[in-house]
Design an enzyme around this catalytic site. Structure first.
Site, PDB file in Angstrom:
ATOM      1  N   HIS A   1       2.702 -25.810 -15.949  1.00 15.78           N
ATOM      2  CA  HIS A   1       1.733 -25.303 -14.963  1.00 15.78           C
ATOM      3  C   HIS A   1       1.315 -26.434 -14.013  1.00 15.78           C
ATOM      4  O   HIS A   1       1.243 -26.251 -12.803  1.00 15.78           O
ATOM      5  CB  HIS A   1       0.459 -24.807 -15.663  1.00 15.78           C
ATOM      6  CG  HIS A   1       0.604 -23.568 -16.501  1.00 15.78           C
ATOM      7  ND1 HIS A   1       0.283 -23.535 -17.833  1.00 15.78           N
ATOM      8  CD2 HIS A   1       0.999 -22.299 -16.180  1.00 15.78           C
ATOM      9  CE1 HIS A   1       0.465 -22.313 -18.311  1.00 15.78           C
ATOM     10  NE2 HIS A   1       0.907 -21.544 -17.332  1.00 15.78           N
TER      11      HIS A   1
ATOM     12  N   LYS B   1      -4.215  -9.117 -23.407  1.00 16.79           N
ATOM     13  CA  LYS B   1      -3.543 -10.186 -24.162  1.00 16.79           C
ATOM     14  C   LYS B   1      -4.485 -10.768 -25.209  1.00 16.79           C
ATOM     15  O   LYS B   1      -5.662 -10.973 -24.928  1.00 16.79           O
ATOM     16  CB  LYS B   1      -3.134 -11.317 -23.210  1.00 16.79           C
ATOM     17  CG  LYS B   1      -1.827 -11.064 -22.496  1.00 16.79           C
ATOM     18  CD  LYS B   1      -1.299 -12.357 -21.896  1.00 16.79           C
ATOM     19  CE  LYS B   1       0.062 -12.139 -21.254  1.00 16.79           C
ATOM     20  NZ  LYS B   1       0.590 -13.369 -20.691  1.00 16.79           N
TER      21      LYS B   1
ATOM     22  N   ARG C   1      10.958 -20.077 -14.162  1.00 16.54           N
ATOM     23  CA  ARG C   1      11.603 -21.059 -15.034  1.00 16.54           C
ATOM     24  C   ARG C   1      13.074 -20.735 -15.198  1.00 16.54           C
ATOM     25  O   ARG C   1      13.936 -21.571 -15.069  1.00 16.54           O
ATOM     26  CB  ARG C   1      10.911 -21.066 -16.406  1.00 16.54           C
ATOM     27  CG  ARG C   1       9.549 -21.700 -16.372  1.00 16.54           C
ATOM     28  CD  ARG C   1       8.729 -21.328 -17.558  1.00 16.54           C
ATOM     29  NE  ARG C   1       8.340 -19.914 -17.486  1.00 16.54           N
ATOM     30  CZ  ARG C   1       7.441 -19.355 -18.269  1.00 16.54           C
ATOM     31  NH1 ARG C   1       6.858 -20.058 -19.203  1.00 16.54           N
ATOM     32  NH2 ARG C   1       7.126 -18.087 -18.120  1.00 16.54           N
TER      33      ARG C   1
ATOM     34  N   SER D   1       3.282 -21.365 -22.558  1.00 16.98           N
ATOM     35  CA  SER D   1       2.079 -21.490 -23.389  1.00 16.98           C
ATOM     36  C   SER D   1       2.296 -20.795 -24.730  1.00 16.98           C
ATOM     37  O   SER D   1       1.886 -21.302 -25.774  1.00 16.98           O
ATOM     38  CB  SER D   1       0.880 -20.859 -22.689  1.00 16.98           C
ATOM     39  OG  SER D   1       0.625 -21.496 -21.474  1.00 16.98           O
TER      40      SER D   1
HETATM   41  P1  ADP Z   1       0.786 -15.005 -17.247  1.00 18.00           P
HETATM   42  O1  ADP Z   1       0.166 -14.409 -18.459  1.00 18.00           O
HETATM   43  O2  ADP Z   1       0.188 -14.501 -15.968  1.00 18.00           O
HETATM   44  O3  ADP Z   1       2.279 -15.021 -17.214  1.00 18.00           O
HETATM   45  P2  ADP Z   1       0.962 -17.868 -17.717  1.00 18.00           P
HETATM   46  O4  ADP Z   1      -0.154 -18.835 -17.837  1.00 18.00           O
HETATM   47  O5  ADP Z   1       1.849 -17.706 -18.892  1.00 18.00           O
HETATM   48  O6  ADP Z   1       0.263 -16.521 -17.310  1.00 18.00           O
HETATM   49  O7  ADP Z   1       1.862 -18.218 -16.482  1.00 18.00           O
HETATM   50  C1  ADP Z   1       1.321 -18.238 -15.168  1.00 18.00           C
HETATM   51  C2  ADP Z   1       2.435 -18.542 -14.188  1.00 18.00           C
HETATM   52  O8  ADP Z   1       2.893 -19.875 -14.416  1.00 18.00           O
HETATM   53  C3  ADP Z   1       3.668 -17.628 -14.322  1.00 18.00           C
HETATM   54  O9  ADP Z   1       4.203 -17.399 -13.044  1.00 18.00           O
HETATM   55  C4  ADP Z   1       4.630 -18.442 -15.127  1.00 18.00           C
HETATM   56  O10 ADP Z   1       5.958 -18.132 -14.808  1.00 18.00           O
HETATM   57  C5  ADP Z   1       4.285 -19.851 -14.643  1.00 18.00           C
HETATM   58  N1  ADP Z   1       4.623 -20.837 -15.655  1.00 18.00           N
HETATM   59  C6  ADP Z   1       4.271 -20.866 -16.947  1.00 18.00           C
HETATM   60  N2  ADP Z   1       4.812 -21.941 -17.573  1.00 18.00           N
HETATM   61  C7  ADP Z   1       5.540 -22.586 -16.629  1.00 18.00           C
HETATM   62  C8  ADP Z   1       6.375 -23.727 -16.639  1.00 18.00           C
HETATM   63  N3  ADP Z   1       6.635 -24.412 -17.755  1.00 18.00           N
HETATM   64  N4  ADP Z   1       6.945 -24.086 -15.487  1.00 18.00           N
HETATM   65  C9  ADP Z   1       6.732 -23.379 -14.365  1.00 18.00           C
HETATM   66  N5  ADP Z   1       5.993 -22.284 -14.285  1.00 18.00           N
HETATM   67  C10 ADP Z   1       5.390 -21.883 -15.395  1.00 18.00           C
END
Ligand code: ADP
Length: 164
Positions: free
Chosen positions: A16, A40, A89, A127
């Site tokens: 992130h 969630k 990703r 995450s």
């Molecule tokens: P959500 O529940 O909305 O998917 P996340 O916190 O899991 O929330 O992810 C938010 C955004 O950040 C999403 O677009 C996800 O693809 C992106 N994201 C999560 N982890 C990574 C990472 N390692 N690299 C790049 N983008 C990421």
């Protein structure tokens, strides 16, 4: 350009943060929107997710962290953001992100969704995987800011053995 980066951030990872770092030079401001998201089951409460995100993003002058509830496009409008940021990703992210971006465009055509790719060393970091590996006793320190890593370890210590 004012960007809203919405997500669960449960917890915020270096993936992130890599995206925020890439985007912050391209815009006036990035608002990291930490979703309440009732559908969630979160490991960290909204307050903890906000606090951790704020703590690790404090060095970025044009980054702000806010709680998000309701429709993302509505929140973007209320916050004065014209662009949504999401991460891609791998191909596996595409289908869901494509659907969300198309739906958000239908809901508000004035708000664009922008996708960025993280450094390849974070392309397999999520995450949910970090939470799962940490619960099983694996080392996730390479994927988290030390503040977040400490919070995760403290959180796991508070769980009863069976949930751990
Ligand atoms: P959500 O529940 O909305 O998917 P996340 O916190 O899991 O929330 O992810 C938010 C955004 O950040 C999403 O677009 C996800 O693809 C992106 N994201 C999560 N982890 C990574 C990472 N390692 N690299 C790049 N983008 C990421």
């Amino acid at each position: 350009m004012i960007i809203l980066y919405p997500g669960s951030f449960d917890p915020i990872t270096l993936g992130h943060m890599d995206l925020v770092k890439r985007a912050c030079t391209m815009c006036e401001k990035i608002i990291v929107g930490v979703a309440k998201n009732h559908s969630k089951a979160h490991m960290f409460s909204l307050e903890e997710r906000l606090e951790l995100s704020e703590a690790v993003l404090t060095d970025f002058d044009n980054v702000e962290v806010v709680p998000l509830d309701g429709l993302t496009v509505e929140a973007a409008k209320a916050l004065g953001a014209d662009t949504l940021l999401r991460g891609l990703r791998a191909v596996s992210d595409f289908e869901y992100e494509f659907q969300m971006a198309a739906m958000n465009r239908k809901l508000n055509a004035e708000i664009e969704t922008m996708f960025l790719m993280p450094d390849e060393k974070y392309s397999y970091v999520s995450s949910s995987l970090v939470r799962e590996i940490a619960r099983l006793g694996g080392d996730v320190s390479h994927f988290l800011h030390p503040i977040v890593h400490d919070a995760l370890l403290s959180h796991l210590k508070t769980l009863p053995k069976a949930d751990n």
